[in-house]
Design an enzyme around this catalytic site. Structure first.
Site, mmCIF file in Angstrom:
data_model
loop_
_atom_site.group_PDB
_atom_site.id
_atom_site.type_symbol
_atom_site.label_atom_id
_atom_site.label_comp_id
_atom_site.label_asym_id
_atom_site.label_seq_id
_atom_site.Cartn_x
_atom_site.Cartn_y
_atom_site.Cartn_z
ATOM 1 N N LYS A 203 0.834 -1.214 0.000
ATOM 2 C CA LYS A 203 0.000 0.000 0.000
ATOM 3 C C LYS A 203 0.861 1.254 0.000
ATOM 4 O O LYS A 203 0.466 2.271 -0.561
ATOM 5 C CB LYS A 203 -0.995 -0.021 1.170
ATOM 6 C CG LYS A 203 -2.048 -1.114 0.989
ATOM 7 C CD LYS A 203 -3.366 -0.856 1.681
ATOM 8 C CE LYS A 203 -4.366 -1.930 1.249
ATOM 9 N NZ LYS A 203 -5.641 -1.904 1.917
ATOM 10 N N LYS B 288 -3.865 -9.179 -6.971
ATOM 11 C CA LYS B 288 -5.171 -9.456 -6.376
ATOM 12 C C LYS B 288 -6.261 -8.541 -6.951
ATOM 13 O O LYS B 288 -6.001 -7.361 -7.161
ATOM 14 C CB LYS B 288 -5.037 -9.204 -4.860
ATOM 15 C CG LYS B 288 -6.131 -9.738 -4.011
ATOM 16 C CD LYS B 288 -5.986 -9.257 -2.564
ATOM 17 C CE LYS B 288 -6.421 -7.819 -2.416
ATOM 18 N NZ LYS B 288 -6.816 -7.411 -1.066
ATOM 19 N N LYS C 70 -11.118 -3.716 -4.850
ATOM 20 C CA LYS C 70 -12.240 -2.786 -5.052
ATOM 21 C C LYS C 70 -11.750 -1.389 -5.390
ATOM 22 O O LYS C 70 -12.491 -0.568 -5.875
ATOM 23 C CB LYS C 70 -13.170 -2.769 -3.841
ATOM 24 C CG LYS C 70 -12.516 -2.434 -2.504
ATOM 25 C CD LYS C 70 -13.590 -2.270 -1.434
ATOM 26 C CE LYS C 70 -13.339 -3.079 -0.183
ATOM 27 N NZ LYS C 70 -12.117 -2.750 0.555
HETATM 28 P P1 ATP Z 1 -9.237 -3.884 -1.602
HETATM 29 O O1 ATP Z 1 -10.227 -4.671 -2.386
HETATM 30 O O2 ATP Z 1 -9.589 -2.439 -1.552
HETATM 31 O O3 ATP Z 1 -7.820 -4.165 -2.001
HETATM 32 P P2 ATP Z 1 -8.568 -5.095 0.872
HETATM 33 O O4 ATP Z 1 -8.325 -6.498 0.496
HETATM 34 O O5 ATP Z 1 -7.399 -4.232 1.189
HETATM 35 O O6 ATP Z 1 -9.476 -4.351 -0.145
HETATM 36 P P3 ATP Z 1 -10.859 -5.499 2.519
HETATM 37 O O7 ATP Z 1 -11.785 -4.956 1.530
HETATM 38 O O8 ATP Z 1 -11.049 -5.057 3.903
HETATM 39 O O9 ATP Z 1 -9.392 -5.099 2.185
HETATM 40 O O10 ATP Z 1 -10.863 -7.083 2.436
HETATM 41 C C1 ATP Z 1 -11.757 -7.802 3.222
HETATM 42 C C2 ATP Z 1 -11.676 -9.276 3.076
HETATM 43 O O11 ATP Z 1 -11.876 -9.711 1.744
HETATM 44 C C3 ATP Z 1 -10.339 -9.848 3.523
HETATM 45 O O12 ATP Z 1 -10.582 -11.031 4.224
HETATM 46 C C4 ATP Z 1 -9.646 -10.126 2.227
HETATM 47 O O13 ATP Z 1 -8.702 -11.143 2.348
HETATM 48 C C5 ATP Z 1 -10.795 -10.528 1.328
HETATM 49 N N1 ATP Z 1 -10.485 -10.239 -0.079
HETATM 50 C C6 ATP Z 1 -10.360 -9.008 -0.632
HETATM 51 N N2 ATP Z 1 -10.034 -9.107 -1.933
HETATM 52 C C7 ATP Z 1 -9.962 -10.438 -2.212
HETATM 53 C C8 ATP Z 1 -9.652 -11.194 -3.395
HETATM 54 N N3 ATP Z 1 -9.353 -10.610 -4.537
HETATM 55 N N4 ATP Z 1 -9.677 -12.548 -3.326
HETATM 56 C C9 ATP Z 1 -9.993 -13.164 -2.158
HETATM 57 N N5 ATP Z 1 -10.274 -12.517 -1.009
HETATM 58 C C10 ATP Z 1 -10.253 -11.172 -1.025
#
Ligand code: ATP
Ligand code: LTN
Length: 335
Positions: A117, A199, A202
């Site tokens: 990040k 990954k 969002k």
């Molecule tokens: P962002 O999508 O903004 O990168 P993030 O992963 O930093 O978000 P959160 O949105 O809080 O953070 O993620 C919440 C949960 O969803 C966590 O358990 C994370 O591991 C899971 N998660 C997020 N993106 C994925 C993905 N692409 N595949 C599987 N699990 C995911």
């Protein structure tokens, strides 16, 4: 229901920093729903975490409510699971402060999410981004959680949480339950459709990289049609050499229940065009009921507010108990 498992506790959270993606459904929400009948579950909207990256205040407020609606649309039952907003339970920030004094600078420097990040946002590498995992540990330990269902990227944060719990317990006396991660074998890391070695997120600025849970069927089919694959036109599961195709196979597996071997057989001799269309349609069919449900639930803001208000009250009662214990152990005067 088995009474011995019923008492076990689950806590997990998702940040309201954008519309949730199919990655959140596969990596987190799906397991949250599956586990909720057998455990005492606390599911949290992690708004304190989300301000480690700059947020537009009105959007953050809106996303918080939308995230609650998505939890319910995905199948979380607010009657049996406690659904709450992190900033409405002040004990999270309070415990995080105490735990931060037991966390090493070096320990936090090793966290890969911090490195990722801060590379993505060199203009805003704030102290909160650095201490983010300590707040996550506080979230989990306040509820004495046994299991934490998360995606694969959170494994390292869970390991830190376990270390902090053990360290504190050892220094004083048994205070925290040492939690276990709960990570699915398949679907715990859904990759970007445009860059399948990273990954799906969002907050990816490329709209074609992520399937949002609010996307229409048409948008889903089109995004999958445009997904990056490779040039050898072979439908075969091979994460290292064929990450794009493997990611689409994972989505197809999640949507249809078919195994990777069955999928390889189904598309033997066929091209990526046929494959992507089949994946697009099946994923759209998987998401459609959730999405329709979501828009319906979102209409009743009052009900959502009531659920979250009640959830915060329930959560506070549990969180306060743990925090009181911690304050006593570290030597704060209690009158
Ligand atoms: P962002 O999508 O903004 O990168 P993030 O992963 O930093 O978000 P959160 O949105 O809080 O953070 O993620 C919440 C949960 O969803 C966590 O358990 C994370 O591991 C899971 N998660 C997020 N993106 C994925 C993905 N692409 N595949 C599987 N699990 C995911
Ligand atoms: N850091 C997590 C979100 C999160 C979380 C939690 C997950 C915040 N607090 C507690 C499980 C338990 C992420 O996915 N980025």
């Amino acid at each position: 229901m088995d009474e011995t498992t019923k008492q076990k506790v689950i806590l997990s959270g998702i940040q309201p920093s954008g519309v949730l993606t199919i990655g959140h459904l596969a990596g987190a929400l799906k397991n949250w729903v599956d586990l909720q009948n057998d455990f005492r579950c606390y599911y949290m909207i992690a708004d304190l975490h989300s301000i480690t990256l700059r947020q537009v205040p009105a959007e953050l407020r809106q996303r918080t409510i939308e995230t609650a609606a998505l939890f319910i649309a995905a199948g979380i039952n607010p009657e049996t699971s406690t659904l709450f907003v992190q900033s409405q339970v002040p004990e999270h920030a309070e415990l995080a402060w105490v735990l931060s004094t037991y966390t090493g600078f070096g320990e936090l420097s090793r966290m890969t999410q911090f490195k990722d990040k801060s590379e993505k946002h060199p203009e805003n590498i704030n102290a909160g981004l650095f201490t983010y995992p300590v707040l996550m540990a506080a979230d989990i330990l306040l509820y004495q959680a046994d299991l934490v269902p998360v995606g694969d990227d959170q494994k390292q944060h869970l390991e830190l949480t376990r270390n902090l719990a053990q360290r504190f317990n050892h220094y004083y006396s048994e205070t925290f339950k040492v939690p276990e991660p709960y990570i699915s074998k398949i679907g715990s890391r859904i990759m970007s459709l445009q860059e399948p070695t990273t990954k799906m997120s969002k907050s990816d600025p490329n709209m074609n990289a992520s399937i949002f849970l609010s996307d229409s069927n048409e948008v889903i089919v089109n995004k999958i049609k445009r997904a990056v694959t490779d040039s050898d036109a072979l439908i075969k599961y091979d994460e290292a050499n064929k990450p794009g195709v493997s990611n689409l196979m994972t989505l197809y597996h999640l949507a249809t229940g078919r195994s990777f071997a069955e999928i390889e057989n189904e598309f033997e001799g066929k091209g990526y065009g046929d494959f992507k269309l089949a994946v697009g349609i099946s994923v759209a069919n998987w998401i459609a009921p959730l999405r329709d449900n979501y828009f319906e639930i979102l209409k009743d803001k009052k009900r959502l507010q009531d659920i979250l208000t009640q959830g915060a009250e329930q959560a506070r009662r549990v969180a306060r108990k743990t925090l009181d214990k911690v304050y006593k152990k570290v030597g704060f005067v209690r009158f």
